[in-house]
Design a protein around this motif. Structure first.
Motif, PDB file in Angstrom:
ATOM      1  N   LYS A  43       0.717  -1.142   0.147  1.00 29.31           N
ATOM      2  CA  LYS A  43       0.054  -0.056   0.148  1.00 29.31           C
ATOM      3  C   LYS A  43       0.931   1.203   0.167  1.00 29.31           C
ATOM      4  O   LYS A  43       1.763   1.451   0.871  1.00 29.31           O
ATOM      5  CB  LYS A  43      -0.846   0.150   1.283  1.00 29.31           C
ATOM      6  CG  LYS A  43      -1.902  -1.080   1.042  1.00 29.31           C
ATOM      7  CD  LYS A  43      -2.732  -1.207   2.571  1.00 29.31           C
ATOM      8  CE  LYS A  43      -3.932  -2.123   2.454  1.00 29.31           C
ATOM      9  NZ  LYS A  43      -4.676  -2.087   3.354  1.00 29.31           N
ATOM     10  N   LEU A  44       0.484   2.136  -0.963  1.00 25.80           N
ATOM     11  CA  LEU A  44       1.248   3.318  -0.998  1.00 25.80           C
ATOM     12  C   LEU A  44       1.228   4.322   0.295  1.00 25.80           C
ATOM     13  O   LEU A  44       0.176   4.489   0.992  1.00 25.80           O
ATOM     14  CB  LEU A  44       0.684   4.261  -2.082  1.00 25.80           C
ATOM     15  CG  LEU A  44       1.592   5.536  -2.545  1.00 25.80           C
ATOM     16  CD1 LEU A  44       2.803   4.896  -3.113  1.00 25.80           C
ATOM     17  CD2 LEU A  44       0.875   6.164  -3.520  1.00 25.80           C
ATOM     18  N   VAL A  45       2.207   4.643   0.836  1.00 24.67           N
ATOM     19  CA  VAL A  45       2.399   5.520   1.968  1.00 24.67           C
ATOM     20  C   VAL A  45       2.241   6.942   1.591  1.00 24.67           C
ATOM     21  O   VAL A  45       2.718   7.457   0.854  1.00 24.67           O
ATOM     22  CB  VAL A  45       3.850   5.295   2.624  1.00 24.67           C
ATOM     23  CG1 VAL A  45       3.635   6.201   4.067  1.00 24.67           C
ATOM     24  CG2 VAL A  45       4.015   4.136   2.908  1.00 24.67           C
ATOM     25  N   THR A  46       1.229   7.513   2.455  1.00 24.32           N
ATOM     26  CA  THR A  46       0.941   8.847   1.900  1.00 24.32           C
ATOM     27  C   THR A  46       1.729   9.911   2.814  1.00 24.32           C
ATOM     28  O   THR A  46       2.488   9.509   4.083  1.00 24.32           O
ATOM     29  CB  THR A  46      -0.513   9.349   2.345  1.00 24.32           C
ATOM     30  OG1 THR A  46      -0.746   9.304   3.877  1.00 24.32           O
ATOM     31  CG2 THR A  46      -1.449   8.524   1.783  1.00 24.32           C
ATOM     32  N   GLU A  47       2.025  11.242   2.171  1.00 25.05           N
ATOM     33  CA  GLU A  47       2.842  12.291   3.032  1.00 25.05           C
ATOM     34  C   GLU A  47       2.146  12.355   4.226  1.00 25.05           C
ATOM     35  O   GLU A  47       2.882  12.769   5.359  1.00 25.05           O
ATOM     36  CB  GLU A  47       2.871  13.636   2.170  1.00 25.05           C
ATOM     37  CG  GLU A  47       3.372  13.335   1.148  1.00 25.05           C
ATOM     38  CD  GLU A  47       4.962  13.090   1.005  1.00 25.05           C
ATOM     39  OE1 GLU A  47       5.500  13.697   1.941  1.00 25.05           O
ATOM     40  OE2 GLU A  47       5.633  12.335   0.233  1.00 25.05           O
ATOM     41  N   GLU A  48       0.674  12.316   4.560  1.00 24.44           N
ATOM     42  CA  GLU A  48       0.063  12.494   5.716  1.00 24.44           C
ATOM     43  C   GLU A  48       0.404  11.617   6.846  1.00 24.44           C
ATOM     44  O   GLU A  48       0.835  11.784   7.977  1.00 24.44           O
ATOM     45  CB  GLU A  48      -1.586  12.716   5.659  1.00 24.44           C
ATOM     46  CG  GLU A  48      -1.906  13.738   4.911  1.00 24.44           C
ATOM     47  CD  GLU A  48      -2.071  13.613   3.374  1.00 24.44           C
ATOM     48  OE1 GLU A  48      -1.657  12.358   2.646  1.00 24.44           O
ATOM     49  OE2 GLU A  48      -1.720  14.539   2.485  1.00 24.44           O
ATOM     50  N   GLN A  49       0.465  10.480   6.298  1.00 22.77           N
ATOM     51  CA  GLN A  49       1.025   9.248   7.339  1.00 22.77           C
ATOM     52  C   GLN A  49       2.669   9.430   7.684  1.00 22.77           C
ATOM     53  O   GLN A  49       2.772   9.460   9.029  1.00 22.77           O
ATOM     54  CB  GLN A  49       0.906   7.947   6.503  1.00 22.77           C
ATOM     55  CG  GLN A  49      -0.463   7.447   6.272  1.00 22.77           C
ATOM     56  CD  GLN A  49      -0.566   6.319   5.622  1.00 22.77           C
ATOM     57  OE1 GLN A  49       0.077   6.064   4.464  1.00 22.77           O
ATOM     58  NE2 GLN A  49      -1.172   4.908   5.910  1.00 22.77           N
ATOM     59  N   ILE A  50       3.215   9.958   6.889  1.00 26.50           N
ATOM     60  CA  ILE A  50       4.623  10.239   7.027  1.00 26.50           C
ATOM     61  C   ILE A  50       4.856  11.112   8.217  1.00 26.50           C
ATOM     62  O   ILE A  50       5.385  11.263   9.116  1.00 26.50           O
ATOM     63  CB  ILE A  50       5.587  10.369   5.757  1.00 26.50           C
ATOM     64  CG1 ILE A  50       5.598   9.171   5.120  1.00 26.50           C
ATOM     65  CG2 ILE A  50       6.988  10.950   6.331  1.00 26.50           C
ATOM     66  CD1 ILE A  50       6.341   9.430   3.688  1.00 26.50           C
ATOM     67  N   ALA A  51       4.091  12.338   7.973  1.00 21.71           N
ATOM     68  CA  ALA A  51       3.859  13.557   8.731  1.00 21.71           C
ATOM     69  C   ALA A  51       3.473  12.949  10.258  1.00 21.71           C
ATOM     70  O   ALA A  51       4.189  13.574  11.261  1.00 21.71           O
ATOM     71  CB  ALA A  51       3.066  14.512   8.280  1.00 21.71           C
ATOM     72  N   TRP A  69       3.606  10.130  11.611  1.00 19.14           N
ATOM     73  CA  TRP A  69       4.487   9.220  12.161  1.00 19.14           C
ATOM     74  C   TRP A  69       5.831  10.139  12.789  1.00 19.14           C
ATOM     75  O   TRP A  69       6.202   9.935  13.797  1.00 19.14           O
ATOM     76  CB  TRP A  69       5.157   8.110  11.347  1.00 19.14           C
ATOM     77  CG  TRP A  69       4.103   7.067  10.711  1.00 19.14           C
ATOM     78  CD1 TRP A  69       2.999   6.732  11.507  1.00 19.14           C
ATOM     79  CD2 TRP A  69       4.210   6.448   9.707  1.00 19.14           C
ATOM     80  NE1 TRP A  69       2.198   5.871  10.943  1.00 19.14           N
ATOM     81  CE2 TRP A  69       3.007   5.674   9.728  1.00 19.14           C
ATOM     82  CE3 TRP A  69       4.945   6.281   8.418  1.00 19.14           C
ATOM     83  CZ2 TRP A  69       2.617   4.652   8.644  1.00 19.14           C
ATOM     84  CZ3 TRP A  69       4.555   5.678   7.337  1.00 19.14           C
ATOM     85  CH2 TRP A  69       3.232   4.653   7.525  1.00 19.14           C
ATOM     86  N   ALA A  70       6.041  11.044  11.809  1.00 16.35           N
ATOM     87  CA  ALA A  70       7.323  11.998  12.524  1.00 16.35           C
ATOM     88  C   ALA A  70       6.556  12.738  13.468  1.00 16.35           C
ATOM     89  O   ALA A  70       7.457  12.819  14.632  1.00 16.35           O
ATOM     90  CB  ALA A  70       7.602  12.970  11.406  1.00 16.35           C
ATOM     91  N   ALA A  71       5.603  13.198  13.549  1.00 15.24           N
ATOM     92  CA  ALA A  71       4.954  14.006  14.785  1.00 15.24           C
ATOM     93  C   ALA A  71       4.824  13.084  15.964  1.00 15.24           C
ATOM     94  O   ALA A  71       5.374  13.617  17.352  1.00 15.24           O
ATOM     95  CB  ALA A  71       3.703  14.536  14.484  1.00 15.24           C
ATOM     96  N   GLU A  72       4.491  11.975  16.137  1.00 18.06           N
ATOM     97  CA  GLU A  72       4.484  10.758  16.971  1.00 18.06           C
ATOM     98  C   GLU A  72       5.881  10.618  17.542  1.00 18.06           C
ATOM     99  O   GLU A  72       6.141  10.565  18.705  1.00 18.06           O
ATOM    100  CB  GLU A  72       4.097   9.428  16.463  1.00 18.06           C
ATOM    101  CG  GLU A  72       3.838   8.552  17.390  1.00 18.06           C
ATOM    102  CD  GLU A  72       3.220   7.338  16.879  1.00 18.06           C
ATOM    103  OE1 GLU A  72       2.872   6.374  18.013  1.00 18.06           O
ATOM    104  OE2 GLU A  72       3.224   6.926  16.012  1.00 18.06           O
ATOM    105  N   ALA A  73       6.712  10.549  16.556  1.00 22.34           N
ATOM    106  CA  ALA A  73       8.441  10.180  16.985  1.00 22.34           C
ATOM    107  C   ALA A  73       8.887  11.378  17.766  1.00 22.34           C
ATOM    108  O   ALA A  73       9.483  11.181  18.978  1.00 22.34           O
ATOM    109  CB  ALA A  73       9.248   9.913  15.947  1.00 22.34           C
ATOM    110  N   ASP A  74       8.468  12.498  17.370  1.00 30.07           N
ATOM    111  CA  ASP A  74       8.768  14.065  17.851  1.00 30.07           C
ATOM    112  C   ASP A  74       8.373  14.046  19.137  1.00 30.07           C
ATOM    113  O   ASP A  74       9.061  14.522  20.227  1.00 30.07           O
ATOM    114  CB  ASP A  74       8.545  15.193  17.019  1.00 30.07           C
ATOM    115  CG  ASP A  74       9.408  15.237  15.703  1.00 30.07           C
ATOM    116  OD1 ASP A  74      10.659  14.589  15.850  1.00 30.07           O
ATOM    117  OD2 ASP A  74       9.032  16.027  14.950  1.00 30.07           O
TER     118      ASP A  74
END
Length: 87
Positions: A10-18, A20-25
């Motif tokens: 499944k294609l990963v969207t920019e929203e998903q990446i953002a 995940w990054a916010a969750e990690a931050d």
């Protein structure tokens, strides 16, 4: 930037990446992550051994039908059959 990364086909969207990054931050609760355990749950006090088994497509279909009918996994049906045959 357009993402072309895929996870499980499944294609990963920019929203998903953002997200995940916010969750990690924001950080993770390390103690909660450590409590989750590793791998599959044990079946008892002793370690289990994985055993490979070759079955025909018909045998697998029969096994899956019984597992579905009884609400069990393939492994549960096989273990029960072994226990019953050894009794």
């Amino acid at each position: 930037m357009v993402s072309s990364e895929m996870i499980n086909g499944k294609l990963v969207t920019e929203e998903q990446i953002a997200g995940w990054a916010a969750e990690a931050d924001a950080g993770y609760d390390v103690e909660a992550l450590k409590r989750r355990g590793r791998g599959r749950p044990g079946r008892g006090a002793e370690p289990s051994q994985v055993v490979a088994l070759r079955l025909t497509l018909d045998e697998i279909a029969t096994l899956d039908a019984r597992a579905e009918r009884e609400g069990k996994t393939r492994s549960e049906v096989i273990r029960e059959a072994l226990t019953d045959s050894a009794a």
